[in-house]
Design a protein around this motif. Structure first.
Motif, PDB file in Angstrom:
ATOM      1  N   ASN A  80       0.805  -1.217   0.000  1.00  0.00           N
ATOM      2  CA  ASN A  80       0.000   0.000   0.000  1.00  0.00           C
ATOM      3  C   ASN A  80       0.840   1.269   0.000  1.00  0.00           C
ATOM      4  O   ASN A  80       0.357   2.334  -0.366  1.00  0.00           O
ATOM      5  N   GLU A  81       2.102   1.164   0.427  1.00  0.00           N
ATOM      6  CA  GLU A  81       2.965   2.338   0.470  1.00  0.00           C
ATOM      7  C   GLU A  81       3.575   2.650  -0.889  1.00  0.00           C
ATOM      8  O   GLU A  81       4.122   3.725  -1.085  1.00  0.00           O
ATOM      9  N   ALA A  82       3.521   1.701  -1.806  1.00  0.00           N
ATOM     10  CA  ALA A  82       4.109   1.923  -3.119  1.00  0.00           C
ATOM     11  C   ALA A  82       3.183   2.810  -3.933  1.00  0.00           C
ATOM     12  O   ALA A  82       2.024   2.512  -4.106  1.00  0.00           O
ATOM     13  N   SER A  83       3.711   3.888  -4.430  1.00  0.00           N
ATOM     14  CA  SER A  83       2.901   4.868  -5.125  1.00  0.00           C
ATOM     15  C   SER A  83       3.655   5.379  -6.339  1.00  0.00           C
ATOM     16  O   SER A  83       4.868   5.444  -6.344  1.00  0.00           O
ATOM     17  N   PHE A  84       2.933   5.755  -7.345  1.00  0.00           N
ATOM     18  CA  PHE A  84       3.545   6.371  -8.517  1.00  0.00           C
ATOM     19  C   PHE A  84       3.117   7.824  -8.652  1.00  0.00           C
ATOM     20  O   PHE A  84       3.406   8.463  -9.632  1.00  0.00           O
ATOM     21  N   GLU A  85       2.391   8.360  -7.668  1.00  0.00           N
ATOM     22  CA  GLU A  85       1.945   9.737  -7.757  1.00  0.00           C
ATOM     23  C   GLU A  85       3.138  10.680  -7.802  1.00  0.00           C
ATOM     24  O   GLU A  85       4.147  10.462  -7.148  1.00  0.00           O
ATOM     25  N   ASP A  86       2.976  11.741  -8.567  1.00  0.00           N
ATOM     26  CA  ASP A  86       3.990  12.797  -8.683  1.00  0.00           C
ATOM     27  C   ASP A  86       5.310  12.303  -9.262  1.00  0.00           C
ATOM     28  O   ASP A  86       6.332  12.953  -9.091  1.00  0.00           O
ATOM     29  N   ASP A  87       5.311  11.180  -9.919  1.00  0.00           N
ATOM     30  CA  ASP A  87       6.528  10.697 -10.567  1.00  0.00           C
ATOM     31  C   ASP A  87       6.517  11.115 -12.029  1.00  0.00           C
ATOM     32  O   ASP A  87       5.473  11.168 -12.665  1.00  0.00           O
ATOM     33  N   ASP A  88       7.687  11.341 -12.561  1.00  0.00           N
ATOM     34  CA  ASP A  88       7.773  11.705 -13.971  1.00  0.00           C
ATOM     35  C   ASP A  88       8.397  10.600 -14.807  1.00  0.00           C
ATOM     36  O   ASP A  88       8.797  10.809 -15.934  1.00  0.00           O
ATOM     37  N   TRP A  89       8.451   9.375 -14.255  1.00  0.00           N
ATOM     38  CA  TRP A  89       9.072   8.264 -14.982  1.00  0.00           C
ATOM     39  C   TRP A  89       8.360   8.012 -16.308  1.00  0.00           C
ATOM     40  O   TRP A  89       9.018   7.765 -17.321  1.00  0.00           O
ATOM     41  N   ALA A  90       7.012   8.049 -16.307  1.00  0.00           N
ATOM     42  CA  ALA A  90       6.256   7.753 -17.536  1.00  0.00           C
ATOM     43  C   ALA A  90       6.519   8.820 -18.594  1.00  0.00           C
ATOM     44  O   ALA A  90       6.701   8.499 -19.777  1.00  0.00           O
ATOM     45  N   ALA A  91       6.556  10.071 -18.192  1.00  0.00           N
ATOM     46  CA  ALA A  91       6.840  11.149 -19.141  1.00  0.00           C
ATOM     47  C   ALA A  91       8.235  10.985 -19.744  1.00  0.00           C
ATOM     48  O   ALA A  91       8.419  11.202 -20.948  1.00  0.00           O
ATOM     49  N   MET A  92       9.202  10.566 -18.914  1.00  0.00           N
ATOM     50  CA  MET A  92      10.559  10.337 -19.423  1.00  0.00           C
ATOM     51  C   MET A  92      10.559   9.214 -20.458  1.00  0.00           C
ATOM     52  O   MET A  92      11.196   9.329 -21.504  1.00  0.00           O
ATOM     53  N   VAL A  93       9.830   8.127 -20.164  1.00  0.00           N
ATOM     54  CA  VAL A  93       9.778   6.999 -21.085  1.00  0.00           C
ATOM     55  C   VAL A  93       9.102   7.414 -22.394  1.00  0.00           C
ATOM     56  O   VAL A  93       9.593   7.111 -23.480  1.00  0.00           O
ATOM     57  N   ILE A  94       7.976   8.100 -22.289  1.00  0.00           N
ATOM     58  CA  ILE A  94       7.214   8.492 -23.483  1.00  0.00           C
ATOM     59  C   ILE A  94       7.988   9.516 -24.308  1.00  0.00           C
ATOM     60  O   ILE A  94       8.035   9.431 -25.535  1.00  0.00           O
ATOM     61  N   THR A  95       8.649  10.458 -23.660  1.00  0.00           N
ATOM     62  CA  THR A  95       9.419  11.474 -24.380  1.00  0.00           C
ATOM     63  C   THR A  95      10.636  10.869 -25.065  1.00  0.00           C
ATOM     64  O   THR A  95      10.899  11.136 -26.234  1.00  0.00           O
ATOM     65  N   ALA A  96      11.383  10.040 -24.344  1.00  0.00           N
ATOM     66  CA  ALA A  96      12.614   9.457 -24.886  1.00  0.00           C
ATOM     67  C   ALA A  96      12.347   8.214 -25.733  1.00  0.00           C
ATOM     68  O   ALA A  96      13.209   7.798 -26.494  1.00  0.00           O
ATOM     69  N   ALA A  97      11.159   7.597 -25.556  1.00  0.00           N
ATOM     70  CA  ALA A  97      10.792   6.374 -26.281  1.00  0.00           C
ATOM     71  C   ALA A  97      11.788   5.246 -26.034  1.00  0.00           C
ATOM     72  O   ALA A  97      12.084   4.450 -26.915  1.00  0.00           O
ATOM     73  N   THR A  98      12.325   5.197 -24.819  1.00  0.00           N
ATOM     74  CA  THR A  98      13.288   4.166 -24.455  1.00  0.00           C
ATOM     75  C   THR A  98      13.172   3.863 -22.963  1.00  0.00           C
ATOM     76  O   THR A  98      12.507   4.596 -22.231  1.00  0.00           O
ATOM     77  N   ARG A  99      13.829   2.809 -22.539  1.00  0.00           N
ATOM     78  CA  ARG A  99      13.816   2.436 -21.127  1.00  0.00           C
ATOM     79  C   ARG A  99      14.402   3.565 -20.297  1.00  0.00           C
ATOM     80  O   ARG A  99      15.351   4.228 -20.697  1.00  0.00           O
ATOM     81  N   SER A 100      13.829   3.735 -19.103  1.00  0.00           N
ATOM     82  CA  SER A 100      14.265   4.791 -18.208  1.00  0.00           C
ATOM     83  C   SER A 100      14.347   4.244 -16.786  1.00  0.00           C
ATOM     84  O   SER A 100      13.511   3.430 -16.390  1.00  0.00           O
ATOM     85  N   VAL A 101      15.350   4.684 -16.041  1.00  0.00           N
ATOM     86  CA  VAL A 101      15.500   4.282 -14.641  1.00  0.00           C
ATOM     87  C   VAL A 101      15.447   5.549 -13.791  1.00  0.00           C
ATOM     88  O   VAL A 101      16.191   6.498 -14.038  1.00  0.00           O
ATOM     89  N   SER A 102      14.561   5.551 -12.795  1.00  0.00           N
ATOM     90  CA  SER A 102      14.415   6.719 -11.928  1.00  0.00           C
ATOM     91  C   SER A 102      15.563   6.795 -10.932  1.00  0.00           C
ATOM     92  O   SER A 102      16.224   5.792 -10.655  1.00  0.00           O
ATOM     93  N   PRO A 103      15.765   7.965 -10.353  1.00  0.00           N
ATOM     94  CA  PRO A 103      16.688   8.043  -9.213  1.00  0.00           C
ATOM     95  C   PRO A 103      16.092   7.285  -8.021  1.00  0.00           C
ATOM     96  O   PRO A 103      14.917   6.910  -8.033  1.00  0.00           O
ATOM     97  N   LEU A 104      16.894   7.077  -6.999  1.00  0.00           N
ATOM     98  CA  LEU A 104      16.427   6.439  -5.776  1.00  0.00           C
ATOM     99  C   LEU A 104      15.210   7.185  -5.250  1.00  0.00           C
ATOM    100  O   LEU A 104      15.199   8.408  -5.200  1.00  0.00           O
ATOM    101  N   GLU A 105      14.188   6.421  -4.883  1.00  0.00           N
ATOM    102  CA  GLU A 105      12.960   6.993  -4.355  1.00  0.00           C
ATOM    103  C   GLU A 105      12.800   6.527  -2.912  1.00  0.00           C
ATOM    104  O   GLU A 105      12.384   5.404  -2.659  1.00  0.00           O
ATOM    105  N   PRO A 106      13.159   7.394  -1.938  1.00  0.00           N
ATOM    106  CA  PRO A 106      12.979   6.991  -0.543  1.00  0.00           C
ATOM    107  C   PRO A 106      11.496   6.920  -0.221  1.00  0.00           C
ATOM    108  O   PRO A 106      10.715   7.734  -0.689  1.00  0.00           O
ATOM    109  N   GLY A 107      11.121   5.914   0.540  1.00  0.00           N
ATOM    110  CA  GLY A 107       9.715   5.749   0.883  1.00  0.00           C
ATOM    111  C   GLY A 107       9.500   5.765   2.374  1.00  0.00           C
ATOM    112  O   GLY A 107      10.428   5.937   3.160  1.00  0.00           O
TER     113      GLY A 107
END
Length: 188
Positions: A80-107
């Protein structure tokens, strides 16, 4: 010399494990991107496929499918703590049209993760969505802690910016910190 040789073996083993895990994740992403539920952007069917897949992948916190328009299509989560809100990973993938790895996301409660996103293309090759995997770094670190290391050795895994993602000794103190720039890092 013997200690250095043992450290090189431990580092090579760690590197091979990470590479193998990421190769498996790439294969899983390829399989899911071709699945009819993902290709059809079918919320219910894709969420069901993701939920069944998560049961066999304890290192994965969440799998999410985001349409080209940025709206979430489907998701399944192990936590339940895993969230994708306020992340820009999808925008990075769609813009670059390639695999993307986010920075460390502290939870919350030290639940550190990274998100690896993949483009989803239809049969015509058009980009239609982004598929994201949020990975629980503690699950990967637990494997490192079982490696037979020489006494006094430490294995530290960093991203390309020097941020510590996993560490065999005192991970709570170091994960999320940057490695000192004054010390050269060995890359295997």
């Amino acid at each position: 010399d013997d200690l250095r040789d043992e450290a090189v073996v431990a580092a090579s083993t760690t590197s091979a494990f990470v590479a193998r895990y990421l190769d498996g994740l790439d294969l899983l992403a390829t399989s899911l991107r071709l699945h009819p539920a993902v290709q059809g952007l079918d919320r219910a069917a894709a969420s069901d496929v993701f939920a069944r897949m998560l049961a066999d992948n304890p290192a994965l916190l969440t799998v999410v499918l985001v349409g080209r328009d940025g709206r979430e299509v489907a998701r399944a989560s192990n936590n339940n703590e895993a969230s994708f809100e306020d992340d820009d990973w999808a925008a990075m993938v769609i813009t670059a049209a390639t695999r993307s790895v986010s920075p460390l996301e502290p939870g919350k409660r030290g639940l550190n993760s990274v998100t690896i996103g993949y483009p989803v293309r239809n049969n015509a090759g058009e980009l239609i969505a982004a598929l994201g995997f949020r990975i629980r770094l503690q699950a990967i670190q637990a494997v490192f802690e079982r490696f037979p290391l020489p006494q006094g050795s430490v294995v530290t895994v960093t991203d390309e910016h020097g941020t510590i993602l996993a560490r065999t000794v005192n991970p709570d103190q170091y994960v999320g910190q940057r490695t000192p720039r004054s010390r050269p890092l060995d890359q295997i």
